[in-house]
Design an enzyme around this catalytic site. Structure first.
Site, PDB file in Angstrom:
ATOM      1  N   PHE A  13      -4.301   8.825 -10.314  1.00 42.37           N
ATOM      2  CA  PHE A  13      -3.982   9.428  -9.828  1.00 42.37           C
ATOM      3  C   PHE A  13      -2.624   9.733 -10.197  1.00 42.37           C
ATOM      4  CE2 PHE A  13      -1.013   9.966  -5.800  1.00 42.37           C
ATOM      5  CZ  PHE A  13      -0.929  11.110  -5.637  1.00 42.37           C
ATOM      6  N   SER A 126       6.512  -0.924  -8.468  1.00 45.14           N
ATOM      7  CA  SER A 126       6.323  -0.629  -7.308  1.00 45.14           C
ATOM      8  C   SER A 126       7.766  -1.318  -6.554  1.00 45.14           C
ATOM      9  CB  SER A 126       5.177  -0.919  -6.825  1.00 45.14           C
ATOM     10  OG  SER A 126       5.003  -1.103  -5.457  1.00 45.14           O
ATOM     11  N   TYR A 150      -0.437  -8.709  -4.637  1.00 45.98           N
ATOM     12  CA  TYR A 150      -0.351  -7.178  -5.409  1.00 45.98           C
ATOM     13  C   TYR A 150       1.095  -7.167  -6.791  1.00 45.98           C
ATOM     14  CZ  TYR A 150       0.473  -2.677  -6.258  1.00 45.98           C
ATOM     15  OH  TYR A 150       0.902  -1.371  -6.977  1.00 45.98           O
ATOM     16  N   LYS A 154       3.207  -7.738  -9.509  1.00 40.06           N
ATOM     17  CA  LYS A 154       3.959  -6.595 -11.045  1.00 40.06           C
ATOM     18  C   LYS A 154       5.281  -6.826 -10.800  1.00 40.06           C
ATOM     19  CE  LYS A 154       1.539  -2.783 -10.682  1.00 40.06           C
ATOM     20  NZ  LYS A 154       0.920  -2.017 -11.425  1.00 40.06           N
TER      21      LYS A 154
HETATM   22  P1  NAD Z   1      -5.124   4.426  -9.965  1.00 37.21           P
HETATM   23  O1  NAD Z   1      -6.312   3.924  -8.940  1.00 37.21           O
HETATM   24  O2  NAD Z   1      -5.816   5.509  -9.462  1.00 37.21           O
HETATM   25  O3  NAD Z   1      -5.290   4.697 -11.397  1.00 37.21           O
HETATM   26  C1  NAD Z   1      -5.381   3.224 -12.028  1.00 37.21           C
HETATM   27  C2  NAD Z   1      -6.296   3.865 -13.065  1.00 37.21           C
HETATM   28  O4  NAD Z   1      -6.444   2.739 -13.788  1.00 37.21           O
HETATM   29  C3  NAD Z   1      -8.143   3.775 -13.126  1.00 37.21           C
HETATM   30  O5  NAD Z   1      -8.665   4.882 -13.203  1.00 37.21           O
HETATM   31  C4  NAD Z   1      -8.395   2.869 -12.859  1.00 37.21           C
HETATM   32  O6  NAD Z   1     -10.325   3.252 -13.401  1.00 37.21           O
HETATM   33  C5  NAD Z   1      -7.866   2.029 -14.073  1.00 37.21           C
HETATM   34  N1  NAD Z   1      -7.791   0.913 -14.269  1.00 37.21           N
HETATM   35  C6  NAD Z   1      -7.671   0.099 -13.552  1.00 37.21           C
HETATM   36  N2  NAD Z   1      -7.551  -1.593 -14.326  1.00 37.21           N
HETATM   37  C7  NAD Z   1      -7.916  -0.981 -15.704  1.00 37.21           C
HETATM   38  C8  NAD Z   1      -8.536  -2.083 -16.691  1.00 37.21           C
HETATM   39  N3  NAD Z   1      -7.652  -2.830 -16.883  1.00 37.21           N
HETATM   40  N4  NAD Z   1      -8.568  -1.416 -17.799  1.00 37.21           N
HETATM   41  C9  NAD Z   1      -8.182   0.226 -18.269  1.00 37.21           C
HETATM   42  N5  NAD Z   1      -8.158   0.494 -16.783  1.00 37.21           N
HETATM   43  C10 NAD Z   1      -8.287   0.484 -15.691  1.00 37.21           C
HETATM   44  O7  NAD Z   1      -4.214   4.501  -9.512  1.00 37.21           O
HETATM   45  P2  NAD Z   1      -2.706   5.210  -8.898  1.00 37.21           P
HETATM   46  O8  NAD Z   1      -1.799   5.071  -8.085  1.00 37.21           O
HETATM   47  O9  NAD Z   1      -2.509   6.277 -10.095  1.00 37.21           O
HETATM   48  O10 NAD Z   1      -1.255   3.441  -9.832  1.00 37.21           O
HETATM   49  C11 NAD Z   1      -0.924   4.113 -11.369  1.00 37.21           C
HETATM   50  C12 NAD Z   1      -0.442   2.483 -11.240  1.00 37.21           C
HETATM   51  O11 NAD Z   1       0.527   2.589 -10.165  1.00 37.21           O
HETATM   52  C13 NAD Z   1      -0.905   0.948 -10.725  1.00 37.21           C
HETATM   53  O12 NAD Z   1      -0.657   0.719 -11.795  1.00 37.21           O
HETATM   54  C14 NAD Z   1      -0.680   1.077  -9.659  1.00 37.21           C
HETATM   55  O13 NAD Z   1      -0.135  -0.715  -9.362  1.00 37.21           O
HETATM   56  C15 NAD Z   1       1.216   2.022  -9.918  1.00 37.21           C
HETATM   57  N6  NAD Z   1       1.480   1.981  -8.646  1.00 37.21           N
HETATM   58  C16 NAD Z   1       0.951   2.497  -7.500  1.00 37.21           C
HETATM   59  C17 NAD Z   1       1.499   3.285  -6.490  1.00 37.21           C
HETATM   60  C18 NAD Z   1       0.439   4.371  -5.815  1.00 37.21           C
HETATM   61  O14 NAD Z   1       1.700   4.198  -4.587  1.00 37.21           O
HETATM   62  N7  NAD Z   1      -0.082   5.438  -5.893  1.00 37.21           N
HETATM   63  C19 NAD Z   1       2.989   2.825  -6.011  1.00 37.21           C
HETATM   64  C20 NAD Z   1       3.599   2.039  -6.846  1.00 37.21           C
HETATM   65  C21 NAD Z   1       3.301   0.921  -7.970  1.00 37.21           C
END
Ligand code: NAD
Ligand code: UDP
Length: 338
Positions: A13, A126, A150, A154
């Site tokens: 995302f 996060s 989680y 982080k």
């Molecule tokens: P998402 O799940 O859409 O994207 C994460 C991507 O990483 C996915 O495409 C997944 O296939 C890939 N992935 C996961 N583990 C992997 C690995 N070991 N090797 C290679 N690829 C891998 O999530 P997002 O919402 O886009 O979040 C991205 C980052 O931001 C994450 O680290 C998440 O913890 C952090 N984050 C997200 C939010 C939120 O609300 N969306 C809030 C704070 C932090």
């Protein structure tokens, strides 16, 4: 010279939207993703938006041999590290999976970067690292008391990267603490499509509006907030994406480690989100009031002033805009990229 940026988790995302922002700022994103929570059809959508398909490497950040090969085969100016797991409830049920993916994965990546001499890293942290804050807005130096594996995963990576920065001159690191990213690219071509029943408010609201779910359940209306429902700092994913480009530029121009909140500084309640979504979609959104969700923090929002001053950046898209863009994506793609 054109700068290539390795974007781990770039098919996801926030990563996919950041690839758009990188491309429009003149960078060349290269995506490394294991597709554990994403769909490769996002690549064609990125081509439609940016005019070129990003190079895609299917693989896992924990794969040391692959990482060594990636860094020896091509040169990168920097890395933006999104890859990881993000569901709080799953992290409670299976903490080892979270420490393995989020912590171990980050260590493998940072080691490969060190070995290759690539020293600019932007890390997805996060607001979860704050746990239940004493008050809002939350500044970066507020106590870090994550309440689940989680959030702890982080915080562990943040601390390890601080140690790495202190141990070796030359690292340029930005630790970005996101608040609640929502919305979608204004084209409606890319957006968020959670697998199964969404945990988060905005995807759930979208699925109710499009008729895939009967009604939203509001998790409690007896909090000490203006209307009794939970308050969060929602930030448009394109503002967040642009924040990454600003952080990357800052890291490249300053040899330092920065820790920054990426939020808008404004809280919105669940009912305010529902009302904004009704305006955006022109549909009324059925909802019922349910019990509080265990572990929920009643209200929190960011103090984004340090990020604004450091990066000359701020989230400017409104809650209405977030809902309009989420709705456009949802209507055009009710089943995600499928
Ligand atoms: P998402 O799940 O859409 O994207 C994460 C991507 O990483 C996915 O495409 C997944 O296939 C890939 N992935 C996961 N583990 C992997 C690995 N070991 N090797 C290679 N690829 C891998 O999530 P997002 O919402 O886009 O979040 C991205 C980052 O931001 C994450 O680290 C998440 O913890 C952090 N984050 C997200 C939010 C939120 O609300 N969306 C809030 C704070 C932090
Ligand atoms: N929420 C809700 N119903 C849902 C999902 C979420 O009422 O189906 C509420 C939740 O209690 C919180 C807010 O919406 O007050 C944001 O929840 P989300 O899970 O999106 O973000 P987080 O709580 O992780 O910050």
């Amino acid at each position: 010279m054109t700068q290539r940026v390795l974007v781990t988790g770039g098919a996801g995302f926030i990563g996919s939207h950041t690839c758009v922002a990188l491309a429009s700022a003149g960078y060349v994103p290269v995506i490394l993703d294991n597709l554990g929570n994403s769909d490769p059809r996002v690549l064609e959508r990125l081509r439609q938006i940016t005019g070129s398909t990003p190079k895609f490497i299917e693989g896992d950040v924990r794969d040391r041999a692959l990482l060594a090969r990636i860094f020896s085969d091509e040169s990168f100016s920097s890395v933006i590290h999104f890859a990881g797991l993000k569901a709080v409830g799953d992290s409670v049920a299976d903490p080892l999976a979270y420490y393995d993916n989020n912590v171990h994965g980050s260590f493998v990546l940072a080691s490969a970067m060190r070995d290759a001499g690539v020293n600019t890293l932007i890390f997805s942290s996060s607001a979860t690292v704050y746990g239940e804050p004493e008050s809002s807005p939350i500044p970066e130096d507020a106590p870090r008391r994550p309440a689940n594996p989680y959030g702890r995963s982080k915080l562990m990576v943040e601390e390890a990267l601080n140690d790495l920065y202190r141990s070796q001159p030359g690292w340029r690191i930005a630790l970005l603490r996101y608040f609640n990213p929502v919305g979608a690219h204004e084209s409606g071509l890319i957006g968020e499509h959670p697998q199964g029943k969404p945990n988060n408010l905005m995807p759930f609201v979208c699925q109710v509006a499009v008729g895939q779910r009967d009604r939203l359940q509001i998790h409690g209306n007896d909090y000490a907030t203006a209307d009794g429902t939970g308050v969060r700092d929602y930030i448009h994913v394109m503002d967040l994406a642009e924040g990454h480009v600003a952080a990357l530029k800052h890291a490249q121009n300053h040899g330092e480690l920065v820790t920054l909140n990426l939020g808008t500084g404004k809280g919105a309640s669940v009912l305010e989100v529902v009302q904004a979504f009704e305006r955006a979609s022109g549909r009324s959104l059925p909802y019922e009031i349910g019990p509080r969700r265990p572990g929920d923090v009643p209200a929190y929002w960011a103090d984004p002033s340090l990020a604004q001053a450091t990066l000359a950046w701020q989230g400017h898209r409104s809650l209405d805009q977030m809902c309009v863009d989420s709705w456009r994506w949802q209507q055009a793609n009710p089943r995600g990229y499928g």
